[in-house]
Enzyme design. Structure first.
Site, PDB file in Angstrom:
ATOM      1  N   LYS A 201       0.841  -1.200   0.000  1.00  0.00           N
ATOM      2  CA  LYS A 201       0.000   0.000   0.000  1.00  0.00           C
ATOM      3  C   LYS A 201       0.877   1.251   0.000  1.00  0.00           C
ATOM      4  O   LYS A 201       2.015   1.206   0.465  1.00  0.00           O
ATOM      5  CB  LYS A 201      -0.854   0.031   1.276  1.00  0.00           C
ATOM      6  CG  LYS A 201      -2.012  -0.947   1.298  1.00  0.00           C
ATOM      7  CD  LYS A 201      -2.809  -0.794   2.590  1.00  0.00           C
ATOM      8  CE  LYS A 201      -3.950  -1.788   2.658  1.00  0.00           C
ATOM      9  NZ  LYS A 201      -4.974  -1.586   1.618  1.00  0.00           N
TER      10      LYS A 201
ATOM     11  N   ARG B 105     -10.354 -11.377   1.777  1.00  0.00           N
ATOM     12  CA  ARG B 105     -11.234 -12.410   1.201  1.00  0.00           C
ATOM     13  C   ARG B 105     -10.567 -13.773   1.229  1.00  0.00           C
ATOM     14  O   ARG B 105     -11.238 -14.790   1.286  1.00  0.00           O
ATOM     15  CB  ARG B 105     -11.673 -11.990  -0.209  1.00  0.00           C
ATOM     16  CG  ARG B 105     -10.575 -11.888  -1.206  1.00  0.00           C
ATOM     17  CD  ARG B 105     -10.971 -11.076  -2.438  1.00  0.00           C
ATOM     18  NE  ARG B 105     -10.947  -9.640  -2.177  1.00  0.00           N
ATOM     19  CZ  ARG B 105     -11.280  -8.718  -3.068  1.00  0.00           C
ATOM     20  NH1 ARG B 105     -11.676  -9.085  -4.282  1.00  0.00           N
ATOM     21  NH2 ARG B 105     -11.217  -7.442  -2.759  1.00  0.00           N
TER      22      ARG B 105
END
Ligand code: BES
Ligand code: MN
Ligand code: ZN
Length: 507
Positions: free
Chosen positions: A279, A353
């Site tokens: 990130k 996920r």
């Protein structure tokens, strides 16, 4: 902080400050009228001059010149009577309590706001007020070493009610409100605490403490257990970090019969750097709260046990850091999930996920009657709904409706997004069964659709709490800056409603 419930008139109550609610555009409520008479019409004066109108959340401090037992009054705007909701009462109580702390009072007394409205029970009002106070006064200061400069704590709140018959209901509301709000603050503490302290191991310790305090069963799977079971997706995420991952399973048995449980699953990424798909640095420090879902599940399990809900509940936290390193997963790697389905990892930052895929598959061993997961899953959810609603997805209209009802009752907003099959193309892989990203369009939907591949036929709701878990802007009446603890009140309400519904069915 201590709460007292006192029978008697507000005028006789000796407190550092009394809070008096007022509806906008109306005359004085009975309690206020008798106080106003005693102090020589000061309240009527500020209403006449429009210095105070009762506008929602407005406050004004008045001196009583010792003509009643309390030296000061804090007038509190409740807004228009027709617009009163439980959440507005919660907000008003939170605002008043924080004002009282700012004015450096240590104690206050108040009547129950919103009393006598035909739509709202007094127990619920008392609960909402206590929640507003406890949530509003929350501060995270464990790392401030200069204790002198810390704001003084408000120690005590007395709820005053003249009608003897209402006292027990108020006491019940106070107890419930405290239990719930203190658990929300526990969730906030966990999420505000940085990742060098709240590691997967620490989450496991927290689960252990809850288990031993409230007699829950705990099972913590270690890396080797996960390998044996074949949790390749969660293990893939955990490859980059030296922090041992923990797969935490807490079981609460509140139902007498061994009935099917409700499964609560919380994303528990203790730090999300993105992994090799790193990130940007800006705001990365906030990714300590990527375990908000898991913390909420821990807090909810605690409340379920404290309130002795007559249900069986299993809480599951697939906990790991998501870090880049020489051993980290590469973009392009294929992992085999617990369900047997394979996933091509296009972006290591879509790690939530992956962790949830294995947790949702594992949860099915319990044959749950319903499964709810909470996850700070997608930035796209923040884009879609901002900070005031969680995204709701589900495969069972009834369960959706039950969660939506709990949402309306608690003021923790959810908003539905679709799971239409047309989106599925976006997560098809060339070389594996699925890929873990679906591109920018409908990012929250494709993430939820990914999860759906792992829930089988179980009724399931997914709540994307990426936008609601953190308050980065300005404090709201009962939501200070930082972690919000979102979702706990909603889950507890859902579970309470479910318990009631089952009880009425079995009769
Ligand atoms: N934890 C983040 C989502 C997130 C973002 C939560 C901002 C709270 C605030 C999640 O793991 C993530 O990184 N999602 C990616 C997915 C993308 C790579 C498909 C995202 O949303 O950018
Ligand atoms: Mn991520
Ligand atoms: Zn994440």
């Amino acid at each position: 902080m201590e709460f007292k419930v006192q029978r008697g008139p507000l005028t006789k109550q000796a407190s550092e400050v009394l809070i008096l609610g007022h509806y906008e555009g109306e005359g004085l409520l009975p309690e206020a009228a008798s106080i106003d008479k005693a102090i020589g019409g000061k309240i009527q004066e500020v209403l006449a001059s429009e210095e105070f109108t009762g506008k929602f959340l407005q406050t004004l401090l008045l001196r009583t010149d010792r003509k009643i037992a309390s030296p000061r009054l804090l007038l509190l705007g409740l807004g228009k009577r027709s617009e009163v909701t439980l959440d507005r009462i919660r907000q008003a109580a939170g605002r008043a309590a924080t004002q009282i702390r700012e004015m450096k009072f240590g104690q206050f007394a108040t009547q129950i706001h919103g009393k006598g409205l035909p739509r709202i029970a007094i127990q619920d009002l008392a609960q909402a007020m206590v929640e507003g106070v406890v949530l509003g006064l929350y501060q995270f200061q464990v790392y401030k070493t200069d204790r002198q400069t810390l704001p003084k704590e408000v120690r005590e709140c007395t709820l005053v009610e003249p009608d003897e018959k209402k006292i027990v209901e108020i006491q019940m509301g106070v107890l419930r409100g405290r239990t719930i709000a203190e658990a929300v603050n526990y969730v906030r503490d966990l999420c505000n605490t940085p990742s060098n302290v709240v590691t997967p191991s620490r989450l496991a310790e927290e689960a252990k403490k809850i288990a031993s305090d409230y007699h829950l069963h705990l099972n913590v799977l270690e890396r080797s257990d996960m390998e044996r079971l074949g949790m390749g997706a969660l293990l893939g995420v955990a490859r980059g970090t030296v922090e041992p991952p923990k797969f935490i399973v807490l079981e609460y048995e509140g139902a007498k019969k061994r009935g099917r449980p409700v499964a609560l699953i919380g994303k528990s990424v203790t730090f999300d750097s993105g992994g090799i798909s790193l990130k940007p640095a800006e705001n990365m420090e906030q990714m300590k709260y990527d375990m908000s879902g898991g913390a909420t599940v821990l807090g909810t399990m605690r409340v379920a046990a404290q309130l002795k809900l007559p249900l069986n509940i299993v809480g599951i936290l697939p906990a790991t850091d998501n870090m880049p390193s020489g051993t980290a997963m590469h973009p392009g790697d294929v992992v085999t999930t617990l369900s047997g389905k394979t996933v091509e990892v296009i972006n290591t930052d879509a790690e939530g996920r992956l962790c949830l895929a294995d947790a949702l598959a594992y949860a099915q061993r319990y044959e749950p009657m319903a499964m709810i997961d909470l996850a700070t899953l997608t930035g796209a959810c923040v884009v879609a709904l901002g900070h005031h609603a969680m995204a709701l997805f589900g495969n069972d209209p009834k369960l959706n409706a039950h969660v939506q009802k709990a949402s309306e009752e608690t003021g923790e907003r959810v908003w539905p997004l679709p799971l239409w099959e047309e989106y599925y193309d976006q997560i098809k892989s060339e070389i594996a069964d699925l890929k873990n990203t679906g591109g920018r369009p409908g990012g929250s939907i494709t993430a939820a659709l990914f999860l759906k591949q792992f829930v089988g036929e179980t009724p399931w709701v997914h709540l994307d709490i990426a936008g609601t878990s953190w308050n980065g802007e300005r404090p709201r009446p009962y939501v200070p800056k930082g972690s919000t603890g979102t979702g706990l009140r909603l889950l507890v309400q859902y579970l309470t409603n479910l318990a009631k519904q089952q009880k009425s069915k079995s009769r």
